[in-house]
Write a protein that holds these residues in place. Structure first.
Motif, PDB file in Angstrom:
ATOM      1  N   CYS A 112      -9.076  -5.429   3.899  1.00  0.00           N
ATOM      2  CA  CYS A 112     -10.082  -6.113   3.134  1.00  0.00           C
ATOM      3  C   CYS A 112      -9.105  -6.759   2.233  1.00  0.00           C
ATOM      4  N   HIS A 113      -8.373  -5.604   1.807  1.00  0.00           N
ATOM      5  CA  HIS A 113      -7.699  -7.037   0.247  1.00  0.00           C
ATOM      6  C   HIS A 113      -7.168  -7.388   1.075  1.00  0.00           C
ATOM      7  N   GLU A 123     -11.363  -5.617 -10.058  1.00  0.00           N
ATOM      8  CA  GLU A 123     -11.823  -6.599  -9.271  1.00  0.00           C
ATOM      9  C   GLU A 123     -13.176  -5.874  -9.268  1.00  0.00           C
ATOM     10  N   GLY A 141      -7.867   2.664  -2.459  1.00  0.00           N
ATOM     11  CA  GLY A 141      -7.893   1.696  -3.613  1.00  0.00           C
ATOM     12  C   GLY A 141      -8.404   1.622  -4.403  1.00  0.00           C
ATOM     13  N   PHE A 172       0.665  -0.918   0.107  1.00  0.00           N
ATOM     14  CA  PHE A 172      -0.070   0.327  -0.054  1.00  0.00           C
ATOM     15  C   PHE A 172       1.387   1.191  -0.097  1.00  0.00           C
ATOM     16  N   VAL A 174      -9.590  -0.677   4.167  1.00  0.00           N
ATOM     17  CA  VAL A 174      -9.538  -0.376   3.349  1.00  0.00           C
ATOM     18  C   VAL A 174      -8.465  -1.958   2.650  1.00  0.00           C
ATOM     19  N   GLY A 180     -10.670  -8.386  -2.840  1.00  0.00           N
ATOM     20  CA  GLY A 180      -9.845  -6.976  -3.631  1.00  0.00           C
ATOM     21  C   GLY A 180     -11.232  -6.112  -4.151  1.00  0.00           C
ATOM     22  N   THR A 181     -12.190  -5.627  -3.623  1.00  0.00           N
ATOM     23  CA  THR A 181     -12.727  -4.544  -4.505  1.00  0.00           C
ATOM     24  C   THR A 181     -13.123  -3.339  -2.904  1.00  0.00           C
ATOM     25  N   LEU A 185      -6.683  -0.588  -6.751  1.00  0.00           N
ATOM     26  CA  LEU A 185      -6.188  -1.458  -6.531  1.00  0.00           C
ATOM     27  C   LEU A 185      -7.221  -2.225  -7.158  1.00  0.00           C
ATOM     28  N   ALA A 186      -8.339  -1.526  -6.957  1.00  0.00           N
ATOM     29  CA  ALA A 186      -9.821  -2.710  -7.090  1.00  0.00           C
ATOM     30  C   ALA A 186     -10.146  -2.226  -8.025  1.00  0.00           C
TER      31      ALA A 186
END
Ligand SMILES: [Zn+2]
Length: 459
Positions: A275-276, A256, A249, A157, A272, A281-282, A252-253
């Protein structure tokens, strides 16, 4: 300063910069046949894709709003850039060397260019990340450790630490040839008696746009003697950072989100991350502001939106009154999203980060899987205020619930919601329906139940 960019170099940029690739950073595109691709238009609101990109011709066109142009005009419009700036950004990305006409008119926009602001952020991010390993950053490392984030997570991150010595960042940026004007415009450094780091002494998260450029930072207070009381500081508005649109995020999201047709909105940076790392991943979060219509528009561009499936947006509001208020507000706000909006509430009001620490990755995935429709959550919040054991309590609950249902503009949904309300209050569905009709009639709402425009709005 140099003059106009030479025409043949501009042509080279148009040639090399792939429009489908550039557009894909902002809009999910799918194959539309005939060598073209389509997605939801980023320039107007729509439910079904009418925004077409034709890579072979280097051209985009929206049949909904008429916007169209080439890769340069797309970038100018979507990021609010000047022509020169858009060309420079593409040239940099696609490796085109730009040459300038001698003595031509200079169309450089006033103020630092976007590219410089993004570069300054990239340098600052690296600087902060390296500082996270310094002895001074022990509190920052402890904070991450206590929340279940190891070095690999911090690296993924880009998390870093801003030294307490406020001028360190400025010296570093100055050595890299950034001007005072640039770093101030970027929102990285403020000018007091000296150039000082706005986030000094804090744990920092880089906030990246969907194209993975760092455009701002979020910074958490970790030292007890930090003179700034606010737990979190975020980048203020800058030419490259608009908080009404920024989603932490999203870099990254976004893939997905497009793949799974689902987006999860959580409340903070650590949520965030949690979760990832848990396999959701969303997940994205707003930064220092409530989730608004602009955020919704950004998400919708990435949500799979073909063949009538709109995709799901799942909020992890906590179950307390603030969360309920937010849900009701969302319900009464932009209603196009009501039927695709869900709520996930963790036990004991835990946020995803706490849930992961206490119960593990699996529990975070289950939290999201156990989502409930927003309308049900909102109706329950209203009904819960009344004593359903009493006849007058039931009447009041029915009336308040009916008011909420009647405010739904999508008339195709009204009947289903009325039935839901009946179940919650414990009355006959017909009674709920007639109450909704009564409330709707009195407020003179646009079209009674069964009226025109059943499932939509004009696009
Ligand atoms: Zn359009």
């Amino acid at each position: 300063m140099a003059g106009r960019i030479r025409d043949d170099d501009i042509a080279a940029v148009r040639e090399k910069a792939r429009i489908d690739e550039v557009v894909s950073s902002y809009v999910t595109l799918r194959n539309a046949g005939g060598g073209s691709q389509k997605g939801l238009c980023p320039f107007h609101d729509e439910k079904s894709p009418s925004f077409h990109v034709t890579p072979s011709r280097g051209f985009y066109h929206c049949f909904g709003c008429g916007e169209g142009g080439d890769v340069i005009s797309f970038l100018m419009k979507i990021d609010g850039l000047g022509f020169t700036e858009a060309v420079e950004r593409l040239a940099e990305k696609y490796g085109v060397q730009l040459r300038r006409e001698e003595g031509g008119p200079d169309d450089k926009p006033r103020g630092p260019q976007r590219r410089r602001l993004v570069e300054a952020h990239a340098v600052a991010q690296e600087f902060y990340a390296a500082q996270l390993r310094s002895p001074e950053a022990i509190e920052a490392r402890r904070f991450l450790d206590q929340r279940g984030f190891d070095q690999a997570a911090a690296t993924m991150f880009g998390v870093g630490y801003a030294p307490r010595e406020g001028e360190a960042l400025w010296r570093h940026l100055r050595d890299r040839k950034f001007t005072s004007e640039e770093v101030i415009a970027a929102g990285l450094v403020a000018m007091g008696r000296s150039h000082y780091d706005k986030f000094r002494g804090r744990l920092v998260w880089p906030i990246r746009d969907s194209a993975s450029d760092t455009i701002g930072f979020g910074a958490r207070r970790i030292h007890d003697d930090d003179k700034i009381e606010a737990k979190y500081l975020n980048t203020a508005e800058t030419p490259i950072y608009k908080k009404s649109q920024v989603l932490y995020g999203i870099d990254l999201a976004r893939r997905e989100i497009a793949r799974s047709a689902q987006a999860v909105v959580v409340e903070g940076y650590t949520d965030v991350m949690a979760c990832h790392l848990s396999g959701v991943g969303t997940a994205v979060a707003t930064c220092g502001t409530a989730f608004g219509d602009d955020h919704a528009r950004v998400l919708r561009r990435f949500l799979d939106d073909h063949e009538g499936t709109q995709g799901e947006v799942i909020f992890t509001f906590d179950g307390d009154s603030a969360g309920q208020k937010a849900a009701l507000k969302a319900f009464q706000g932009d209603q196009r999203f009501v039927s695709q909006t869900y709520i996930a509430v963790a036990p004991e009001g835990q946020d995803p980060c706490e849930l992961r620490i206490n119960s593990g990755d699996e529990a975070v995935r289950e939290l999201i899987a156990g989502r409930r429709p927003l309308y049900r959550f909102a109706l329950e919040s209203v009904v819960k205020r009344f004593d359903l054991d009493r006849a007058d309590g039931r009447i009041d609950a029915l009336r308040e619930g009916a008011r909420l249902v009647a405010s739904v503009r999508d008339k195709a949904k009204v009947d289903a919601f009325a039935r839901e309300l009946a179940g919650l209050v414990g009355v006959d569905p017909d009674q709920a329906r007639s109450e909704v009709r009564r409330v709707a009639g009195r407020s003179g709402g646009a079209g009674g139940p069964g009226g025109p425009g059943a499932s939509g709005r004009p696009d």
